[in-house]
Design a protein around this motif. Structure first.
Motif, mmCIF file in Angstrom:
data_model
loop_
_atom_site.group_PDB
_atom_site.id
_atom_site.type_symbol
_atom_site.label_atom_id
_atom_site.label_comp_id
_atom_site.label_asym_id
_atom_site.label_seq_id
_atom_site.Cartn_x
_atom_site.Cartn_y
_atom_site.Cartn_z
ATOM 1 N N LYS A 19 43.617 41.077 28.485
ATOM 2 C CA LYS A 19 42.874 40.238 27.898
ATOM 3 C C LYS A 19 41.713 41.019 27.430
ATOM 4 C CE LYS A 19 41.289 40.971 31.968
ATOM 5 N NZ LYS A 19 42.076 42.068 31.754
ATOM 6 N N PRO A 20 40.701 40.418 26.547
ATOM 7 C CA PRO A 20 41.125 39.105 25.777
ATOM 8 C C PRO A 20 42.389 38.979 24.971
ATOM 9 C CG PRO A 20 39.207 40.093 24.820
ATOM 10 C CD PRO A 20 39.632 40.993 25.830
ATOM 11 N N ILE A 21 43.106 37.928 24.852
ATOM 12 C CA ILE A 21 44.087 37.738 24.072
ATOM 13 C C ILE A 21 43.974 37.724 22.721
ATOM 14 C CG2 ILE A 21 45.305 36.782 26.043
ATOM 15 C CD1 ILE A 21 45.383 34.073 24.841
ATOM 16 N N ALA A 22 42.692 37.307 22.148
ATOM 17 C CA ALA A 22 42.466 37.333 20.797
ATOM 18 C C ALA A 22 40.913 37.599 20.768
ATOM 19 C CB ALA A 22 42.892 36.067 20.334
ATOM 20 N N VAL A 59 46.717 39.178 32.327
ATOM 21 C CA VAL A 59 46.519 39.866 33.443
ATOM 22 C C VAL A 59 45.104 39.215 33.953
ATOM 23 C CG1 VAL A 59 45.540 42.264 34.153
ATOM 24 C CG2 VAL A 59 47.213 42.027 32.504
ATOM 25 N N HIS A 60 45.293 38.923 35.266
ATOM 26 C CA HIS A 60 44.008 38.373 36.204
ATOM 27 C C HIS A 60 43.785 39.130 37.452
ATOM 28 C CE1 HIS A 60 44.386 34.741 33.631
ATOM 29 N NE2 HIS A 60 43.800 33.996 34.553
ATOM 30 N N ASP A 61 43.792 40.609 36.997
ATOM 31 C CA ASP A 61 43.703 41.731 38.101
ATOM 32 C C ASP A 61 42.821 41.539 39.048
ATOM 33 O OD1 ASP A 61 41.628 43.932 37.183
ATOM 34 O OD2 ASP A 61 42.278 42.807 35.655
ATOM 35 N N LYS A 62 41.400 40.995 38.970
ATOM 36 C CA LYS A 62 40.558 41.105 39.636
ATOM 37 C C LYS A 62 40.883 39.921 41.034
ATOM 38 C CE LYS A 62 36.943 43.314 37.348
ATOM 39 N NZ LYS A 62 37.798 44.058 36.401
ATOM 40 N N LEU A 63 41.593 39.019 40.777
ATOM 41 C CA LEU A 63 41.933 38.032 41.812
ATOM 42 C C LEU A 63 42.800 38.779 42.886
ATOM 43 C CD1 LEU A 63 42.839 34.937 39.747
ATOM 44 C CD2 LEU A 63 40.777 35.266 41.054
ATOM 45 N N PHE A 64 43.465 40.061 42.619
ATOM 46 C CA PHE A 64 44.454 40.534 43.463
ATOM 47 C C PHE A 64 43.658 41.882 44.177
ATOM 48 C CE2 PHE A 64 46.909 38.381 40.197
ATOM 49 C CZ PHE A 64 47.986 37.627 41.019
ATOM 50 N N HIS A 109 35.363 34.531 34.125
ATOM 51 C CA HIS A 109 35.990 33.126 33.948
ATOM 52 C C HIS A 109 37.168 32.933 35.022
ATOM 53 C CE1 HIS A 109 38.331 29.923 32.215
ATOM 54 N NE2 HIS A 109 37.355 29.404 32.214
ATOM 55 N N TYR A 110 38.060 33.801 35.024
ATOM 56 C CA TYR A 110 39.145 33.477 35.754
ATOM 57 C C TYR A 110 38.826 33.730 37.338
ATOM 58 C CZ TYR A 110 40.638 38.500 36.201
ATOM 59 O OH TYR A 110 40.292 40.021 36.351
ATOM 60 N N VAL A 111 37.993 34.539 37.536
ATOM 61 C CA VAL A 111 37.608 34.705 38.949
ATOM 62 C C VAL A 111 36.743 33.464 39.282
ATOM 63 C CG1 VAL A 111 35.829 35.764 40.807
ATOM 64 C CG2 VAL A 111 37.092 37.113 39.201
ATOM 65 N N THR A 128 40.552 44.516 57.745
ATOM 66 C CA THR A 128 41.741 44.222 56.864
ATOM 67 C C THR A 128 43.067 44.232 57.551
ATOM 68 O OG1 THR A 128 40.504 45.951 55.166
ATOM 69 C CG2 THR A 128 43.162 45.820 55.080
ATOM 70 N N ASN A 129 43.346 42.988 57.608
ATOM 71 C CA ASN A 129 44.609 42.619 58.391
ATOM 72 C C ASN A 129 45.780 42.480 57.587
ATOM 73 O OD1 ASN A 129 42.973 42.058 60.677
ATOM 74 N ND2 ASN A 129 42.414 39.981 60.237
ATOM 75 N N ASP A 130 45.988 42.969 56.460
ATOM 76 C CA ASP A 130 46.966 43.019 55.693
ATOM 77 C C ASP A 130 47.186 44.344 54.964
ATOM 78 O OD1 ASP A 130 49.426 42.167 54.458
ATOM 79 O OD2 ASP A 130 48.687 40.149 53.548
ATOM 80 N N VAL A 131 48.389 44.590 54.288
ATOM 81 C CA VAL A 131 48.420 45.811 53.625
ATOM 82 C C VAL A 131 48.451 45.247 52.014
ATOM 83 C CG1 VAL A 131 50.141 47.686 52.777
ATOM 84 C CG2 VAL A 131 50.019 46.742 55.416
ATOM 85 N N PHE A 132 47.433 45.556 51.268
ATOM 86 C CA PHE A 132 47.013 45.138 49.880
ATOM 87 C C PHE A 132 47.557 46.257 48.903
ATOM 88 C CE2 PHE A 132 43.627 43.361 52.262
ATOM 89 C CZ PHE A 132 43.787 42.045 52.079
ATOM 90 N N LEU A 133 48.551 45.853 48.154
ATOM 91 C CA LEU A 133 48.999 46.635 46.977
ATOM 92 C C LEU A 133 47.976 46.899 46.009
ATOM 93 C CD1 LEU A 133 52.569 45.000 46.140
ATOM 94 C CD2 LEU A 133 52.125 47.111 47.557
ATOM 95 N N ASN A 134 48.023 47.834 45.100
ATOM 96 C CA ASN A 134 47.326 47.908 43.910
ATOM 97 C C ASN A 134 47.316 46.638 43.439
ATOM 98 O OD1 ASN A 134 47.525 48.146 40.693
ATOM 99 N ND2 ASN A 134 46.159 49.843 41.462
ATOM 100 N N GLY A 135 46.153 45.998 42.700
ATOM 101 C CA GLY A 135 45.983 44.780 42.368
ATOM 102 C C GLY A 135 46.928 44.328 40.926
ATOM 103 N N PHE A 136 46.821 45.263 39.953
ATOM 104 C CA PHE A 136 47.789 45.373 38.922
ATOM 105 C C PHE A 136 49.110 45.414 39.295
ATOM 106 C CE2 PHE A 136 43.684 46.933 37.314
ATOM 107 C CZ PHE A 136 43.546 46.515 35.691
ATOM 108 N N ARG A 137 49.449 46.193 40.422
ATOM 109 C CA ARG A 137 50.894 46.024 40.626
ATOM 110 C C ARG A 137 51.441 44.722 41.023
ATOM 111 N NH1 ARG A 137 54.196 50.064 44.694
ATOM 112 N NH2 ARG A 137 56.021 48.822 44.964
ATOM 113 N N GLN A 138 50.448 44.333 42.184
ATOM 114 C CA GLN A 138 50.826 42.964 42.890
ATOM 115 C C GLN A 138 50.889 42.012 41.733
ATOM 116 O OE1 GLN A 138 48.381 41.758 46.104
ATOM 117 N NE2 GLN A 138 49.004 39.512 45.896
#
Length: 396
Positions: free
Chosen positions: A125-128, A151-156, A218-220, A336-346
């Motif tokens: 993004k931005p898409i346009a 892509v909404h990468d920061k959510l991940f 915005h998406y966050v 950190t109770n979980d294993v987090f992938l790279n946000g883009f990859r997830q």
């Protein structure tokens, strides 16, 4: 083989290889995050498994303008396929998904081509460059029956995933406000090279921090706290002169800092400062401070710390006496109770899962259009000095 799926002797789907056109991999984000840390990471680990046991693997096709750059990247990473002919790539049915990581000004025309070719789309993004154009692209995709993801990468990010768990658990009570600080000092390029491309600082080339960052905010905000109802923003070009990649002087015509206030559905208020002209004095390059009736949290890319209502100090303002309370020590780190992938990859894996299973994907082109709408409204607010309302967008 049947329908691109290799079947085992018991007719259970075993492997689904997906051909992905990757346009713009010579750029910073396209190369590092989308190619190396996402698609190649999936490929090199032999894919990932769906709940039904299907193994999803990927095969990238690198697309760009420079044959030499593409060949060098392909050789470095053992990639078999690259081309400078986007039209030919789109015409080949073995490439099912079109991934777009181009500069903003080049994106809309490439997306139109991919839609006309019937490709599934995954785009930065931005898409346009305008709301009108973004809605046009979203309608074209809908009418063509093309699936798309934005892509909404920061959510991940690990920190924001921890924040989402806090919200879902009711930790905050009623959320009152969100304060965000993002940015760092981008060198002017005269005595030390800039760490961002020069086009980012030229409005005529699609640059500007509002155009770049408001779609993120915005998406966050929308997905964690509530839809954005209005924005009041002030944009500044604090550094009017910069030097480009060749060491040549140019006038910076785009905003390099933006100060925004966002009214959210549900009553919370968000304030976010975005700046490429600030020196970092915080734990991470982006931090969100969330205050609620029952507790507060400070969250970054990876870390998160909390303070509950019954553990909140009781400060008394007295400028005549030094305050000896160590306020930092009154916060508790979220484990950190979980294993987090790279946000883009997830997000790539979630989109590929949605593609293979033919399920709805929430972060579609209309969601991307709402991000463009916020950026456009932020620029209008800065020009006019007024609060700008954001009407609901629709493809109808």
């Amino acid at each position: 083989m049947q329908g691109g799926i290799i079947l085992s002797e018991t007719s259970i789907p075993a492997v689904r290889e997906i051909g992905i056109i990757m346009n713009g991999v010579s750029g910073r984000m396209g190369y590092r995050q989308h190619l190396v840390r996402s698609i190649l990471a999936i490929r090199d680990e032999g894919g990932f498994e769906l709940p039904d046991g299907t193994k999803v693997t990927v095969r990238p096709l690198l697309v760009g303008r420079s044959e030499a750059k593409l060949a060098e990247i392909a050789e470095r990473h053992g990639i078999e396929d690259c081309t400078t002919d986007l039209d030919a790539a789109l015409a080949d049915p073995k490439w099912e998904i079109y991934g777009d990581f181009l500069v903003t000004k080049a994106r809309a025309s490439a997306l139109r081509k991919a839609i006309a070719a019937g490709k599934t789309i995954y785009t930065e993004k931005p898409i346009a460059e305008s709301v009108e154009e973004s809605l046009e692209i979203a309608r074209l995709a809908r009418d063509a029956g093309v699936k798309a993801g934005v892509v909404h990468d920061k959510l991940f990010l690990p920190g924001l995933q921890k924040l989402k768990r806090l919200i879902d658990s009711g930790f905050f009570g009623r959320i009152l406000s969100v304060r965000g600080e993002f940015g760092y000092w981008v060198f002017e390029g005269d005595w030390q090279p800039a760490q961002r491309p020069s086009w980012n600082y030229r409005a005529e080339d699609g640059g500007g921090i509002i155009v770049d960052m408001f779609p993120h905010w915005h998406y966050v905000l929308e997905n964690l706290f509530g839809g954005v109802k209005s924005v009041y923003a002030h944009a500044s070009t604090h550094i009017p002169e910069r030097w480009d990649e060749r060491g040549e002087h140019y006038d910076a015509t785009a905003d390099d800092a933006a100060y925004g206030v966002f009214e959210l559905a549900g009553g919370a208020v968000a304030q976010i400062n975005s700046s490429w002209t600030t020196r970092v004095n915080r734990d991470e390059l982006v931090e969100f401070h969330v205050d609620g009736t029952h507790g507060s949290a400070v969250v970054g890319l990876f870390g998160a710390k909390i303070q509950e209502r019954n553990a909140t100090p009781k400060p008394v303002w007295n400028p005549d006496i030094e305050d000896t309370v160590d306020y930092d020590a009154t916060w508790q780190n979220v484990p950190t109770n979980d294993v987090f992938l790279n946000g883009f990859r997830q997000q790539w894996q979630e989109f590929l899962t949605s593609f293979v299973t033919s399920t709805d994907y929430p972060f579609d082109l209309l969601a991307g259009s709402r991000g463009v709408q916020l950026a456009e409204a932020g620029l209008e607010s800065s020009r006019t000095g007024t609060k700008v309302e954001l009407p609901e967008l629709s493809l109808d």
